[in-house]
Scaffold this active site. Structure first.
Site, PDB file in Angstrom:
ATOM      1  N   THR A  49       6.297   9.454   4.278  1.00 56.96           N
ATOM      2  CA  THR A  49       5.075   9.254   3.285  1.00 56.96           C
ATOM      3  C   THR A  49       4.137  10.647   3.434  1.00 56.96           C
ATOM      4  O   THR A  49       4.250  11.403   4.271  1.00 56.96           O
ATOM      5  CB  THR A  49       4.275   8.123   3.665  1.00 56.96           C
ATOM      6  OG1 THR A  49       3.647   8.243   5.084  1.00 56.96           O
ATOM      7  CG2 THR A  49       4.969   6.916   3.801  1.00 56.96           C
ATOM      8  N   GLU A  50       3.430  10.539   2.459  1.00 58.28           N
ATOM      9  CA  GLU A  50       2.531  11.944   2.155  1.00 58.28           C
ATOM     10  C   GLU A  50       1.463  11.884   3.391  1.00 58.28           C
ATOM     11  O   GLU A  50       1.020  12.820   3.970  1.00 58.28           O
ATOM     12  CB  GLU A  50       1.701  11.758   0.893  1.00 58.28           C
ATOM     13  CG  GLU A  50       2.685  11.874  -0.241  1.00 58.28           C
ATOM     14  CD  GLU A  50       3.616  10.928  -0.833  1.00 58.28           C
ATOM     15  OE1 GLU A  50       3.703   9.905  -0.013  1.00 58.28           O
ATOM     16  OE2 GLU A  50       4.646  11.493  -1.432  1.00 58.28           O
ATOM     17  N   GLU A  51       1.173  10.708   3.724  1.00 56.59           N
ATOM     18  CA  GLU A  51       0.078  10.377   4.746  1.00 56.59           C
ATOM     19  C   GLU A  51       0.788  10.869   6.037  1.00 56.59           C
ATOM     20  O   GLU A  51       0.118  11.643   6.952  1.00 56.59           O
ATOM     21  CB  GLU A  51      -0.442   8.988   4.746  1.00 56.59           C
ATOM     22  CG  GLU A  51      -1.643   8.626   5.422  1.00 56.59           C
ATOM     23  CD  GLU A  51      -2.759   9.460   4.704  1.00 56.59           C
ATOM     24  OE1 GLU A  51      -2.930   9.381   3.688  1.00 56.59           O
ATOM     25  OE2 GLU A  51      -3.494   9.676   5.373  1.00 56.59           O
ATOM     26  N   GLY A 100       1.072  -1.132   0.044  1.00 55.58           N
ATOM     27  CA  GLY A 100       0.007  -0.174   0.045  1.00 55.58           C
ATOM     28  C   GLY A 100       0.636   1.376  -0.195  1.00 55.58           C
ATOM     29  O   GLY A 100       0.851   2.112   0.951  1.00 55.58           O
ATOM     30  N   ASN A 159      -3.236  -6.385  -5.689  1.00 53.88           N
ATOM     31  CA  ASN A 159      -3.946  -6.560  -4.246  1.00 53.88           C
ATOM     32  C   ASN A 159      -2.977  -7.592  -3.364  1.00 53.88           C
ATOM     33  O   ASN A 159      -3.126  -8.512  -3.654  1.00 53.88           O
ATOM     34  CB  ASN A 159      -5.313  -7.152  -4.535  1.00 53.88           C
ATOM     35  CG  ASN A 159      -6.048  -7.272  -3.306  1.00 53.88           C
ATOM     36  OD1 ASN A 159      -5.586  -7.426  -2.108  1.00 53.88           O
ATOM     37  ND2 ASN A 159      -7.442  -7.711  -3.308  1.00 53.88           N
ATOM     38  N   SER A 160      -2.336  -7.088  -2.827  1.00 50.34           N
ATOM     39  CA  SER A 160      -1.414  -7.771  -2.076  1.00 50.34           C
ATOM     40  C   SER A 160      -1.853  -8.512  -1.024  1.00 50.34           C
ATOM     41  O   SER A 160      -1.077  -9.739  -0.650  1.00 50.34           O
ATOM     42  CB  SER A 160      -0.263  -6.773  -1.347  1.00 50.34           C
ATOM     43  OG  SER A 160      -0.921  -6.044  -0.360  1.00 50.34           O
ATOM     44  N   ASP A 215      -5.534   1.551   5.787  1.00 52.63           N
ATOM     45  CA  ASP A 215      -6.804   1.766   5.736  1.00 52.63           C
ATOM     46  C   ASP A 215      -7.269   1.347   7.252  1.00 52.63           C
ATOM     47  O   ASP A 215      -7.170   0.253   7.360  1.00 52.63           O
ATOM     48  CB  ASP A 215      -7.497   1.116   4.728  1.00 52.63           C
ATOM     49  CG  ASP A 215      -9.001   1.743   4.362  1.00 52.63           C
ATOM     50  OD1 ASP A 215      -9.495   2.374   5.355  1.00 52.63           O
ATOM     51  OD2 ASP A 215      -9.326   1.773   3.085  1.00 52.63           O
TER      52      ASP A 215
END
Lengths: 248, 432
Positions: free
Chosen positions: A223-225, A69, A125-126, A148
């Site tokens: 990370t951006e998040e 992800g 989809n890991s 998520d």
């Protein structure tokens, strides 16, 4: 043309070539349970990684880091210069986001010759297909940054860290390999910690060891998040565990 | 609107459950599952068996999806859509255990030592439950199993123990076969994955272990929706050989691109692998394969076509009696009401398909020559004479095929259709 000029055009080109996020607007979520309609390799041997890592074609190296992800790829880009001879693969389910990362890496490669050659991304989809990409004990690091949270209890099975999925992560990780998780959601942080704590194939890593790990400090800021969380002054919760050998 | 009606129709057909057959390892009894009913015939005493289940009656209330005998034949398990797993003693045919599952059950297996029953549910979780040995009069009801392992939200189609008891093999609709170390300490679950056997290009439908006595090694056979049977070294996950059965049985022409492959739906082997019998969907007969031990390969030994449109849904080999038992049939919930149909065929001297030794040729036994004779047919088929039912059997076979495709095959949608489906997502319907 002087050397200086060259630098300037290069810099310009970089800004011109780097993909802009606004053109890659994506949904925040994707259903990991649905049947995938994108191509999946039938087995690890089935994938041709020469297209992903053209500079490493003859090196016989295998991918060692997986960013599950990977989102917009911030971590991969920070890791790349730290481990220039380690191949890393980002995995992202959202089509547009993985497309963005792909363009971003290509742009970085062309503006920084010889760099960022060791990172790449696949749309997959890991949770369903991890063993189709990596063999047993192939990886030395796996990253799960700001996954998520899936708050509803009925959706807990969609969480990327769960006991059954940890079995598969333990399979692709070599003994001694490290799994890094971080989140800004306390409930999910507790969940991930609990899963890793109870799983017999993972053992906790002491804070002293973590403090000397150059990768650890990137978790919250690369990370951006993570940057978003830091901007808003949010808290983060990490769980970092080591794959240990199986004993009966 | 039209599409909605269509999906409703396919949903009805999805209820069609194929008839299943299983045999006691020493051919002491034979079991047939049809719909919600388990039919047992005692081959030693040559009489029909009545199951006794004090927990509930009837034992199963919905289609049975999996049956199996334990390795030594003292236990038998049945499970299915009614979310119940029942374990029976095969001497008294008493139900000794009823396990409740949260989801519908798709596969069941009894551990080699007979101490545990394991089953897989529709969410891809494999559960395990201990079978108490004091089972004389003890009947435990309503127990709940503990999770053993999981395939991520995939349907597990087959669950088998390796002949040495070290591993548990699970196959799923996402093309995967997972080999997991069967743990000694069970409450902790089975977390150490030995290997993944990857290579199938469609859902994996069935598994069978073989044990090579000369090599002191076991190998794994698998059948799949991609019309192949593959041979694996399951310890390393290495693919040893692929047998393109669809092509060899003449069902697939090599120069033609066919969208839906004839799926391999059932596989059964002699324990030493010398003979493997395979069911192909829609094929009137069975395919006999031979496994060559030294070259680690499998090849077609004989394609047995059968008359009277016999398309088996399940088969089982009996090595002690050298027989191949096949059943065709289904329960079908259709507009005209539900119907239950099963037809049994037996081939004797089945090993002659793979050996050149002198002796009696394999024969498809006439009804009166089947062990147990008409009594057996009356019990297992429900009636002795099943003439003039061809149309019903063809319909049942078609329904089973549709049900299997709906359940296991990956759906392919065009871009437009996918967008349409996205717009009509369930969570959006209510907002309109």
């Amino acid at each position: 043309m002087s050397k200086n000029d060259n630098k300037i055009t290069e810099g310009k080109r970089q800004s011109a070539c780097l993909p802009r996020k606004r053109f890659y607007r994506a949904r925040a979520h994707s259903n990991p349970l649905s049947d995938s309609h994108f191509p999946i390799p039938f087995s690890p041997a089935d994938t041709d990684y020469s297209q992903h890592y053209p500079n490493f074609v003859h090196s016989n190296l295998k991918i060692q880091f997986a960013d599950i992800g990977c989102g917009f790829g911030g971590l991969l880009i920070k890791l790349s210069p730290l481990f220039p001879n380690t191949l890393m693969l980002g995995m992202e389910l959202r089509d547009k986001v993985s497309e963005y990362v792909k363009e971003r890496i290509l742009a970085l490669r062309s503006s920084n010759l010889g760099q960022y050659e060791n990172i790449s991304v696949v749309r997959t989809n890991s949770m369903k297909y991890l063993p189709n990409y990596f063999g047993k004990a192939q990886l030395s690091k796996m990253f799960f940054l700001f996954p998520d949270p899936h708050f509803k209890e009925k959706n807990h099975r969609r969480r990327v860290i769960s006991i059954p999925l940890l079995d598969e992560y333990a399979y692709v990780l070599d003994v001694g390999g490290i799994i890094y998780t971080i989140t800004d959601v306390e409930e999910l942080g507790d969940w991930m910690k609990h899963c890793l704590e109870t799983h017999p194939l993972f053992a906790t890593i002491t804070d002293e060891e973590l403090s000397v790990d150059p990768v650890f400090e990137l978790l919250a800021c690369a990370t951006e998040e993570g940057q978003k969380v830091a901007r808003n002054g949010g808290q983060t919760f990490h769980a970092v565990y080591r794959r240990i050998a199986f004993v009966e | 609107m039209e599409e909605e009606i269509l999906t409703e129709e396919t949903r009805r057909e999805a209820d069609a459950a194929p008839a299943l057959i299983s045999i006691h390892p020493l051919q002491k009894s034979i079991a047939l599952a049809l719909g919600s009913e388990v039919r047992i015939f005692d081959l030693e005493k040559e009489n029909a068996v009545t199951l006794t289940d004090e927990a509930c009656s009837p034992s199963h209330s919905d289609a049975i999806r999996a049956i199996c005998f334990g390795a030594n034949g003292s236990l038998f398990a049945s499970a299915g859509d009614d979310k119940l797993v029942k374990v029976w003693r095969t001497d008294t045919w008493h139900c000794i255990k009823t396990v409740h599952s949260d989801k519908r059950v798709s596969a069941v297996a009894i551990s080699l030592d007979g101490l545990f029953v394991t089953f897989a549910d529709k969410f891809g979780i494999v559960w395990i439950e201990r079978l108490e040995e004091d089972g004389q009069g003890q009947i435990s009801v309503g127990t709940k199993a503990v999770p053993l392992l999981g395939h991520y939200c995939s349907i597990i189609t087959s669950l088998k123990f390796s002949p040495d008891g070290r591993f548990i093999a699970t196959a799923d609709r996402d093309f995967k076969i997972r080999i997991t170390v069967f743990p000694k300490c069970l409450p902790k679950g089975a977390h150490e994955i030995q290997s993944f056997c990857l290579g199938h290009t469609d859902f994996v439908s069935c598994l069978a272990f073989i044990h090579l006595p000369d090599f002191r090694q076991s190998l794994l056979l698998s059948g799949s929706g991609d019309a192949t049977v593959r041979l694996w070294d399951h310890v390393s996950g290495c693919l040893l050989d692929t047998c393109d059965i669809g092509k060899q049985a003449g069902l697939l022409k090599s120069n033609e691109i066919i969208k839906d492959f004839p799926a391999v739906t059932d596989i059964n082997a002699f324990p030493d692998g010398s003979l493997v019998a395979v069911v192909i969907q829609g094929f009137h007969g069975v395919v006999i394969l031979k496994c060559d031990v030294s070259s680690r390969s499998i090849f077609v030994a004989k394609i047995v076509s059968m008359e009277e449109n016999f398309t088996p849904t399940s088969l089982v080999l009996s090595s002690s009696a050298n027989m191949l038992w096949m059943v065709m049939g289904a329960t079908n919930v259709s507009k005209s009401g539900s119907s239950e149909l099963a037809r049994l065929l037996v081939i004797s001297n089945v090993d002659k398909y793979v050996s050149n030794e002198q002796g009696d040729c394999p024969v498809i036994l006439e009804d009166k020559n089947i062990p147990g004779g008409e009594k057996l047919l009356l019990k297992l088929q429900g009636s002795v004479h099943l003439a003039k039912q061809d149309a019903a059997f063809t319909a049942a076979a078609a329904a089973v095929k549709v049900a299997m495709q709906n359940l296991l095959a990956k759906k392919q949608y065009s871009v437009e259709k996918r967008d349409l489906r996205k717009r009509n997502r369930n969570d959006r319907k209510f907002k309109k």
